[in-house]
Design a protein around this motif. Structure first.
Motif: not given
Ligand code: SF4
Length: 331
Positions: A47-52, A214-218
């Motif tokens: 799998f992958h996760i993009n920023q935010g 707020e912090f563009n977290l993934s």
């Protein structure tokens, strides 16, 4: 296994890219068992996760989802596969080389009480992360911890209180502040709201969503219940006995699930609009043992649609509709 990242990704490079990850644990069989067996806790997961972005990872207890989280963080060493953080392969980094990487990937545990040292004040628990990573002097760390407390909805004055003086929801806020302390890119939530009352769950999920903006977290958000991941996830991966069986965007998963196991999980999720109907599929029995998983499709012992070939051939995760990956012979 097909690279699911290809099918559902956007153009930007993923912040977290997991390719064909396996984690097997050796187990000794009983006195007369003969030879060593292996628990196939994670058996080829991509799998992958993009920023935010938030990927929900869902499945019954024992399906391997928490092992995925711990292996991605390298708290466990993978048996096979590749883990890339912002394009960098971190799969085989030494403990020392992992130290700076750990700043970028943090975890929030399920049970906020057992994950907090009862002999440390809440402020010290959060500040410990900064101290271990050599960030700032004592005064600077205290200022940063105070900021984090306020950001997660706690009062500065509570920094000197001990974990037992907080409610369950507040303790999870301490866990979130600790995870945020080093400005990570990725946070793995290992059932972060499962131990909380439903009303508190919603507050914590809303907090996590605000922090993400707020912090563009993934986030990799692990849960055993689809209802819990529905609000927070952009995409969802459904796991069964160490493998991903369906992987798609949230809307498609909830409106047009293709894997029988996803249908079964969705059957337990209430529909807010009574005019909408959803096919009901009630699962019987428990998840089989990952020490000796069923042959062919791992789900065939519980699947109402199982055919002969399901007992023999393992279905590959493949794209059955744009952006929808499913591992089932009949879909
Ligand atoms: Fe059911 Fe067969 Fe599909 Fe597995 S491959 S989910 S057993 S129909």
């Amino acid at each position: 296994m097909a690279d699911a990242a290809q099918a559902t990704g956007g153009a930007e490079a993923p912040v977290l890219d997991v390719i064909d990850l396996k984690k097997h644990f050796p187990v000794k069989k009983g006195l007369f068992g003969g030879g060593n067996a292996k628990v196939h806790a994670v058996d080829g997961v991509s799998f992958h996760i993009n920023q935010g972005e938030t990927l929900g990872l869902v499945g019954e207890s024992g399906c391997g989802k928490s092992t995925v989280g711990r292996t991605v963080l390298r708290l466990l060493n993978p048996t096979e596969g590749t883990i890339k953080l912002s394009g960098r392969d971190v799969t085989h980094l030494s403990k020392q080389d992992m130290r700076p990487v750990r700043r970028e990937m943090q975890i929030i545990f399920q049970d906020p009480y057992s994950s907090l040292n009862p002999r440390m004040s809440a402020g010290d628990i959060v500040g410990e992360m900064l101290r271990v990573h050599g960030m700032g002097n004592g005064e600077e760390r205290r200022t940063r911890v105070a900021e984090l407390f306020e950001r997660v909805g706690l009062r500065k004055a509570q920094m000197d209180s001990f974990p037992h003086e907080f409610s369950g929801g507040q303790r999870q806020r301490i866990g979130i502040a600790r995870a945020l302390a080093l400005n990570p890119k990725v946070i793995i939530g290992d059932e972060p709201v499962s131990a909380l009352d439903v009303s508190i769950q919603a507050q914590v999920i809303n907090l996590l969503m605000d922090l993400q903006k707020e912090f563009n977290l993934s986030y990799l958000f692990i849960a055993h219940d689809l209802a819990v991941v529905e609000h927070i996830s952009h995409r969802i991966a459904v796991m069964y006995l160490g493998r991903i069986v369906e992987y798609t965007d949230k809307k498609t998963l909830f409106t047009n699930p293709k894997h029988p196991y996803t249908e079964a999980l969705l059957s337990a999720v209430p529909i807010p609009d009574p005019r909408l109907k959803r096919k009901k599929l009630v699962l019987e029995g428990d998840v089989p043992s990952p020490i000796n998983p069923p042959s062919g499709c791992h789900f065939h012992t519980r699947c109402p649609y199982a055919e002969e070939r399901c007992r023999v051939d393992s279905p590959v995760l493949r794209e059955v509709a744009p952006g929808q990956m499913v591992a089932c012979h009949l879909r």
